[in-house]
Design a protein around this motif. Sequence first.
Motif, short mmCIF file in Angstrom:
data_model
loop_
_atom_site.label_atom_id
_atom_site.label_comp_id
_atom_site.label_asym_id
_atom_site.label_seq_id
_atom_site.Cartn_x
_atom_site.Cartn_y
_atom_site.Cartn_z
N UNK A 39 0.84 -1.21 0.00
CA UNK A 39 0.00 0.00 0.00
C UNK A 39 0.87 1.25 0.00
N UNK A 40 1.92 1.27 0.82
CA UNK A 40 2.82 2.42 0.86
C UNK A 40 3.56 2.61 -0.46
N UNK A 41 4.04 1.50 -1.02
CA UNK A 41 4.71 1.58 -2.32
C UNK A 41 3.76 2.11 -3.40
N UNK A 42 2.55 1.61 -3.41
CA UNK A 42 1.56 2.08 -4.39
C UNK A 42 1.25 3.55 -4.23
N UNK A 43 1.09 4.01 -2.99
CA UNK A 43 0.79 5.43 -2.76
C UNK A 43 1.95 6.33 -3.16
N UNK A 47 1.71 9.12 -6.12
CA UNK A 47 2.08 10.52 -5.87
C UNK A 47 3.09 11.01 -6.92
N UNK A 48 4.11 10.20 -7.19
CA UNK A 48 5.12 10.60 -8.18
C UNK A 48 4.52 10.71 -9.58
N UNK A 49 3.73 9.72 -9.97
CA UNK A 49 3.14 9.74 -11.31
C UNK A 49 2.10 10.85 -11.46
N UNK A 50 1.38 11.16 -10.40
CA UNK A 50 0.39 12.24 -10.51
C UNK A 50 1.07 13.58 -10.69
N UNK A 70 -3.32 12.47 -20.98
CA UNK A 70 -2.96 12.83 -19.62
C UNK A 70 -4.18 12.87 -18.71
N UNK A 71 -5.32 13.31 -19.25
CA UNK A 71 -6.54 13.32 -18.44
C UNK A 71 -6.99 11.89 -18.12
N UNK A 72 -6.86 11.00 -19.10
CA UNK A 72 -7.17 9.60 -18.83
C UNK A 72 -6.19 9.03 -17.80
N UNK A 73 -4.92 9.40 -17.92
CA UNK A 73 -3.93 8.95 -16.93
C UNK A 73 -4.29 9.46 -15.54
N UNK A 74 -4.75 10.70 -15.45
CA UNK A 74 -5.17 11.24 -14.16
C UNK A 74 -6.32 10.45 -13.56
N UNK A 75 -7.28 10.06 -14.39
CA UNK A 75 -8.39 9.25 -13.89
C UNK A 75 -7.90 7.88 -13.43
N UNK A 76 -6.98 7.29 -14.19
CA UNK A 76 -6.42 6.00 -13.78
C UNK A 76 -5.64 6.12 -12.48
N UNK A 98 -1.99 0.09 -12.70
CA UNK A 98 -2.50 1.34 -13.25
C UNK A 98 -1.51 2.50 -13.07
N UNK A 99 -0.59 2.37 -12.14
CA UNK A 99 0.37 3.45 -11.89
C UNK A 99 1.54 3.41 -12.86
#
Length: 188
Positions: A39-43, A47-50, A70-76, A98-99
Amino acid sequence: MLRYLGLLLLIPLLDSLFLVFVATQIGAPLTVLLVVLTALLGLLLVRAESRHTIREIQRKLAAGELPTNELLDGAFLLVAGALTITPGLVTDALGILLVVPVTRAPIRWAVREKVIVPYMDKKSGGFATGNVYIGGFPFDQAGQGPGAGGPGAGGPGPGQSGDSYDLDEDAYDIDFEDDDSDRRPGVE
């Protein structure tokens, strides 16, 4: 619709079963530690990808381009954040898929081609995506295919009654002449 709801209910069931399986293999304390670490790794990845995605959106907007990918990436990334927060290894794995940009690109393509484009075509009649039928009316009033019923099938056009009329009766020929009376003096 019920299929999608069933799939959403299936994910927690699979997650619970997989957690029980992992706990019997490595023990309960290590399973809890593994869930917390994923969970920590995913978060952290979300954060970095967002941040990267927000920079790309800003760059494309500044260049006058549409940031559709990029908008689709933001939703993902929003979905990935929700999946990684949910306790469980299956949801964490889906969130991490998804990240990561390498796995997100084919998912983005599939969602765009299989969900978004058909939805937009259905709602706009093809105008939003450019899939407009331009060869005349594809179906007559009876719902039969192109050319069904021969010429004139489907009834009279707009403004016409069932009787045919001569177009030349209502036509007027108007000649316009250049009249200099409306010009101001000295202006050419």
